[in-house]
Design a protein around this motif. Structure first.
Motif, mmCIF file in Angstrom:
data_model
loop_
_atom_site.group_PDB
_atom_site.id
_atom_site.type_symbol
_atom_site.label_atom_id
_atom_site.label_comp_id
_atom_site.label_asym_id
_atom_site.label_seq_id
_atom_site.Cartn_x
_atom_site.Cartn_y
_atom_site.Cartn_z
ATOM 1 N N ARG A 150 50.605 34.885 30.123
ATOM 2 C CA ARG A 150 49.532 34.528 31.064
ATOM 3 C C ARG A 150 49.637 35.384 32.325
ATOM 4 O O ARG A 150 48.632 35.867 32.838
ATOM 5 C CB ARG A 150 49.582 33.037 31.417
ATOM 6 C CG ARG A 150 48.945 32.146 30.352
ATOM 7 C CD ARG A 150 48.788 30.715 30.843
ATOM 8 N NE ARG A 150 50.056 30.084 31.205
ATOM 9 C CZ ARG A 150 50.904 29.522 30.355
ATOM 10 N NH1 ARG A 150 50.628 29.487 29.072
ATOM 11 N NH2 ARG A 150 52.031 28.983 30.782
ATOM 12 N N ASP A 151 50.863 35.571 32.827
ATOM 13 C CA ASP A 151 51.065 36.418 34.007
ATOM 14 C C ASP A 151 50.624 37.854 33.737
ATOM 15 O O ASP A 151 50.009 38.491 34.591
ATOM 16 C CB ASP A 151 52.535 36.410 34.441
ATOM 17 C CG ASP A 151 52.984 35.088 35.049
ATOM 18 O OD1 ASP A 151 52.105 34.257 35.393
ATOM 19 O OD2 ASP A 151 54.206 34.898 35.168
ATOM 20 N N ILE A 152 50.939 38.363 32.556
ATOM 21 C CA ILE A 152 50.538 39.719 32.191
ATOM 22 C C ILE A 152 49.013 39.819 32.139
ATOM 23 O O ILE A 152 48.427 40.795 32.614
ATOM 24 C CB ILE A 152 51.191 40.148 30.856
ATOM 25 C CG1 ILE A 152 52.702 40.327 31.053
ATOM 26 C CG2 ILE A 152 50.547 41.427 30.310
ATOM 27 C CD1 ILE A 152 53.484 40.479 29.759
ATOM 28 N N GLY A 153 48.370 38.801 31.597
ATOM 29 C CA GLY A 153 46.903 38.780 31.571
ATOM 30 C C GLY A 153 46.314 38.782 32.972
ATOM 31 O O GLY A 153 45.339 39.492 33.255
ATOM 32 N N GLU A 154 46.897 38.004 33.874
ATOM 33 C CA GLU A 154 46.435 37.971 35.262
ATOM 34 C C GLU A 154 46.694 39.311 35.940
ATOM 35 O O GLU A 154 45.861 39.813 36.701
ATOM 36 C CB GLU A 154 47.109 36.833 36.031
ATOM 37 C CG GLU A 154 46.747 36.753 37.497
ATOM 38 C CD GLU A 154 45.268 36.517 37.797
ATOM 39 O OE1 GLU A 154 44.869 36.694 38.963
ATOM 40 O OE2 GLU A 154 44.488 36.175 36.873
ATOM 41 N N LEU A 155 47.828 39.894 35.676
ATOM 42 C CA LEU A 155 48.146 41.205 36.233
ATOM 43 C C LEU A 155 47.137 42.247 35.755
ATOM 44 O O LEU A 155 46.680 43.089 36.538
ATOM 45 C CB LEU A 155 49.570 41.622 35.860
ATOM 46 C CG LEU A 155 50.038 42.972 36.354
ATOM 47 C CD1 LEU A 155 49.979 43.065 37.878
ATOM 48 C CD2 LEU A 155 51.453 43.244 35.871
ATOM 49 N N ALA A 156 46.768 42.201 34.487
ATOM 50 C CA ALA A 156 45.777 43.134 33.949
ATOM 51 C C ALA A 156 44.450 42.972 34.687
ATOM 52 O O ALA A 156 43.793 43.964 35.041
ATOM 53 C CB ALA A 156 45.592 42.916 32.449
ATOM 54 N N ARG A 157 44.054 41.728 34.943
ATOM 55 C CA ARG A 157 42.818 41.470 35.684
ATOM 56 C C ARG A 157 42.914 42.055 37.093
ATOM 57 O O ARG A 157 41.994 42.731 37.561
ATOM 58 C CB ARG A 157 42.538 39.969 35.758
ATOM 59 C CG ARG A 157 41.189 39.625 36.390
ATOM 60 C CD ARG A 157 41.045 38.132 36.662
ATOM 61 N NE ARG A 157 41.894 37.678 37.752
ATOM 62 C CZ ARG A 157 41.665 37.920 39.058
ATOM 63 N NH1 ARG A 157 40.618 38.626 39.421
ATOM 64 N NH2 ARG A 157 42.491 37.477 39.983
ATOM 65 N N LEU A 158 44.032 41.812 37.767
ATOM 66 C CA LEU A 158 44.215 42.336 39.122
ATOM 67 C C LEU A 158 44.211 43.865 39.141
ATOM 68 O O LEU A 158 43.671 44.478 40.061
ATOM 69 C CB LEU A 158 45.512 41.805 39.723
ATOM 70 C CG LEU A 158 45.512 40.321 40.093
ATOM 71 C CD1 LEU A 158 46.919 39.862 40.469
ATOM 72 C CD2 LEU A 158 44.528 40.043 41.209
ATOM 73 N N LEU A 159 44.804 44.492 38.135
ATOM 74 C CA LEU A 159 44.804 45.957 38.067
ATOM 75 C C LEU A 159 43.379 46.496 37.924
ATOM 76 O O LEU A 159 43.040 47.524 38.529
ATOM 77 C CB LEU A 159 45.687 46.448 36.923
ATOM 78 C CG LEU A 159 47.185 46.374 37.187
ATOM 79 C CD1 LEU A 159 47.963 46.655 35.907
ATOM 80 C CD2 LEU A 159 47.595 47.334 38.287
ATOM 81 N N ARG A 160 42.539 45.811 37.149
ATOM 82 C CA ARG A 160 41.143 46.246 37.030
ATOM 83 C C ARG A 160 40.424 46.100 38.365
ATOM 84 O O ARG A 160 39.656 46.978 38.772
ATOM 85 C CB ARG A 160 40.433 45.462 35.921
ATOM 86 C CG ARG A 160 40.885 45.850 34.519
ATOM 87 C CD ARG A 160 40.037 45.206 33.438
ATOM 88 N NE ARG A 160 40.021 43.766 33.485
ATOM 89 C CZ ARG A 160 40.909 42.965 32.887
ATOM 90 N NH1 ARG A 160 41.897 43.484 32.189
ATOM 91 N NH2 ARG A 160 40.797 41.656 32.974
ATOM 92 N N VAL A 161 40.675 45.009 39.083
ATOM 93 C CA VAL A 161 40.073 44.814 40.405
ATOM 94 C C VAL A 161 40.543 45.908 41.362
ATOM 95 O O VAL A 161 39.739 46.531 42.066
ATOM 96 C CB VAL A 161 40.416 43.409 40.966
ATOM 97 C CG1 VAL A 161 40.057 43.290 42.439
ATOM 98 C CG2 VAL A 161 39.712 42.321 40.154
ATOM 99 N N LEU A 162 41.850 46.158 41.387
ATOM 100 C CA LEU A 162 42.391 47.175 42.280
ATOM 101 C C LEU A 162 41.909 48.574 41.904
ATOM 102 O O LEU A 162 41.716 49.423 42.770
ATOM 103 C CB LEU A 162 43.913 47.109 42.308
ATOM 104 C CG LEU A 162 44.457 45.905 43.080
ATOM 105 C CD1 LEU A 162 45.927 45.682 42.767
ATOM 106 C CD2 LEU A 162 44.238 46.080 44.571
#
Length: 176
Positions: A150-162
């Motif tokens: 779940r953390d990796i999925g959230e990190l992936a989302r944040l990387l797309r935003v950044l």
């Protein structure tokens, strides 16, 4: 926060360029250092994994281009590959495609005015072997940790935003 508390928190920050640390977001400097380290580790990983799968002497870009060309078994145009991978310089992707063609893992087809690329049978076999090695060396290390996934999925989302933020900042800087 008082000055001594700020100095203590600065000392705990792990950054590559202390001169860039902003009072507004020291976290961004920490993120950028993490991105540099993680990016280099990822590049090292994909090159070693693909070498273990039988394709040596590839650059990280060569490996990810091969994976993208293999993605969903659909022919890809150079412009589409660059767009999806967010690579501005088409020449470096074109060079990777030529190198992969020389190795016999990618082939080009002329479709009207367009040239499209696809993985050959040999290319698909190397990608499949890469997948198997990835499962055993990387994915199995997660030990089916649902919280980590779940953390990796959230990190992936944040990387797309950044990524969008960095692209906008690059456009702003280019207009100065």
């Amino acid at each position: 926060m008082n000055l001594s508390a700020k100095s203590a928190s600065d000392a705990l920050s792990i950054v590559s360029s202390a001169h860039l640390v902003s009072a507004q977001s020291a976290e961004m400097s920490e993120f950028e250092f993490g991105l540099i380290v993680a990016g280099n580790a990822f590049h090292r990983w994909v090159v070693h994994c693909m070498a273990a799968a039988g394709l040596r002497d590839l650059t990280p870009l060569d490996v990810v281009v091969l994976h993208h060309v293999s993605h969903r078994a659909r022919d890809k145009r150079l412009a589409d590959i660059c767009f999806i991978m967010n690579v501005e310089d088409t020449h470096v992707v074109n060079y990777a495609l030529k190198k992969l063609q020389t190795l016999g893992v990618v082939e080009a087809q002329k479709n009207g005015k367009d040239v499209t690329y696809s993985a050959t049978e040999m290319g698909r076999a190397h990608v499949q072997r890469y997948r198997e090695i990835r499962e055993s060396c990387l994915i199995d290390a997660l030990n089916t940790d649902d919280a980590l996934n779940r953390d990796i999925g959230e990190l992936a989302r944040l990387l797309r935003v950044l990524s969008g933020m960095y692209d906008q900042a690059a456009r702003s800087a280019a207009s100065l």
